[in-house]
Write an enzyme that holds these catalytic residues in place. Structure first.
Site, PDB file in Angstrom:
ATOM      1  N   GLY A 127       0.869  -1.175   0.000  1.00 23.93           N
ATOM      2  CA  GLY A 127       0.000   0.000   0.000  1.00 23.93           C
ATOM      3  C   GLY A 127       0.894   1.209   0.000  1.00 23.93           C
ATOM      4  O   GLY A 127       1.675   1.408  -0.927  1.00 23.93           O
ATOM      5  N   GLU A 128       0.833   1.951   1.069  1.00 23.50           N
ATOM      6  CA  GLU A 128       1.681   3.128   1.190  1.00 23.50           C
ATOM      7  C   GLU A 128       2.293   3.103   2.593  1.00 23.50           C
ATOM      8  O   GLU A 128       1.595   3.270   3.593  1.00 23.50           O
ATOM      9  CB  GLU A 128       0.811   4.386   0.947  1.00 23.50           C
ATOM     10  CG  GLU A 128       1.546   5.678   1.078  1.00 23.50           C
ATOM     11  CD  GLU A 128       2.823   5.730   0.227  1.00 23.50           C
ATOM     12  OE1 GLU A 128       2.767   5.458  -0.979  1.00 23.50           O
ATOM     13  OE2 GLU A 128       3.876   6.022   0.811  1.00 23.50           O
ATOM     14  N   GLU A 177       0.080 -11.191  -3.900  1.00 25.33           N
ATOM     15  CA  GLU A 177      -1.381 -11.357  -3.797  1.00 25.33           C
ATOM     16  C   GLU A 177      -2.097 -10.954  -5.093  1.00 25.33           C
ATOM     17  O   GLU A 177      -3.275 -11.212  -5.257  1.00 25.33           O
ATOM     18  CB  GLU A 177      -1.928 -10.568  -2.597  1.00 25.33           C
ATOM     19  CG  GLU A 177      -1.981  -9.068  -2.734  1.00 25.33           C
ATOM     20  CD  GLU A 177      -0.618  -8.374  -2.610  1.00 25.33           C
ATOM     21  OE1 GLU A 177       0.407  -9.068  -2.443  1.00 25.33           O
ATOM     22  OE2 GLU A 177      -0.596  -7.139  -2.715  1.00 25.33           O
ATOM     23  N   CYS A 211       5.880  -5.398  -0.569  1.00 25.40           N
ATOM     24  CA  CYS A 211       6.034  -4.013  -1.020  1.00 25.40           C
ATOM     25  C   CYS A 211       6.072  -3.046   0.168  1.00 25.40           C
ATOM     26  O   CYS A 211       7.020  -3.089   0.945  1.00 25.40           O
ATOM     27  CB  CYS A 211       4.940  -3.694  -2.029  1.00 25.40           C
ATOM     28  SG  CYS A 211       5.377  -2.369  -3.131  1.00 25.40           S
ATOM     29  N   HIS A 228       3.996  -7.644  -5.467  1.00 23.12           N
ATOM     30  CA  HIS A 228       2.721  -7.988  -4.817  1.00 23.12           C
ATOM     31  C   HIS A 228       2.292  -9.410  -5.152  1.00 23.12           C
ATOM     32  O   HIS A 228       1.532  -9.609  -6.107  1.00 23.12           O
ATOM     33  CB  HIS A 228       1.631  -7.026  -5.305  1.00 23.12           C
ATOM     34  CG  HIS A 228       1.703  -5.661  -4.753  1.00 23.12           C
ATOM     35  ND1 HIS A 228       0.961  -5.245  -3.672  1.00 23.12           N
ATOM     36  CD2 HIS A 228       2.451  -4.606  -5.120  1.00 23.12           C
ATOM     37  CE1 HIS A 228       1.236  -3.988  -3.401  1.00 23.12           C
ATOM     38  NE2 HIS A 228       2.138  -3.563  -4.265  1.00 23.12           N
TER      39      HIS A 228
END
Ligand code: GLN
Length: 210
Positions: free
Chosen positions: A57-58, A189, A90, A187
């Site tokens: 995400g972030e 997923e 990530c 990622h």
């Protein structure tokens, strides 16, 4: 056979939360393992899990949200250093790292967990427009290539002596393992391939048997 169902926590503040729940459930099914999958948002939940997945995400947002409850970061950090398996993808890998920096702004001030003995460069492949997918070799999960989905991805620029490099792309380190911790710059997923999630579940099972 383990007598109690394992509980897998997915850090639930921001990012690819649902996608990771889906990938974990798919890997559980394949492995024929029953488990509780719990979205983690409160520090009191940390003691009830057997493994923690930190989604992408972030990382600046995730680290701010983690810091709202004063004991959350410390509890997670403690459990992982006591041997609880963790997987960060990530931004999740950035959260697990010792240090993070960005080429333009230098060392970032975000508070990381620091369990994983690596230094990462954030956004190392460029910004959103430079996101890409490419097949990568990851012998750790098998011979078949893995679809690496890189979205504003970091790279690992330095690893400590206890860190195993699982995959490199054009000479850049993009996946690592240090004992109970797996980190990927991409990622898994989003790859429609649950082999990384399966490996993570196996780490949890093995740790539970100890
Ligand atoms: N660039 C993001 C960060 O630094 C990570 C991007 C991602 O998780 N897809 O946190």
């Amino acid at each position: 056979m383990i007598d109690k169902k394992i509980t897998i926590g997915i850090l639930g503040f921001q990012g690819d939360i649902e996608e990771n729940v889906y990938a974990i459930c798919s890997a559980l099914k394949k492995l024929n393992i029953e488990a509780v999958v719990d979205i983690i948002q409160y520090s009191r939940q940390i003691n009830n899990i057997d493994g923690l997945l930190l989604p992408g995400g972030e990382s600046t947002v995730i680290s701010s949200l983690i810091s709202i409850q004063k004991d959350m970061r410390e509890s997670i950090k403690q459990r992982i250093s006591d041997g609880m398996p963790a997987m960060g993808t990530c931004a999740g890998m950035i959260m697990l790292a010792k240090r993070a920096y960005d080429r333009t702004i230098g060392e970032t001030k975000q508070q990381l967990l620091g369990n994983l003995d690596i230094i990462v460069e954030r956004n190392a492949f460029g910004r959103q427009n430079d996101s890409f997918e490419t097949d990568i070799k990851v012998p750790f999960i098998g011979d078949e290539l893995f679809k690496g989905v890189f979205i504003r991805a970091p790279v690992v620029t330095s690893v400590g002596s206890g860190v195993e490099v699982l995959s490199e792309l054009d000479g850049k380190i993009v996946a690592v393992k240090q004992n109970n911790i797996i980190g990927t710059a991409f990622h898994p997923e989003l790859a429609n391939d649950d082999r990384f999630h399966g490996k993570f579940i196996n780490l949890i099972i093995d740790n539970k048997k100890k």
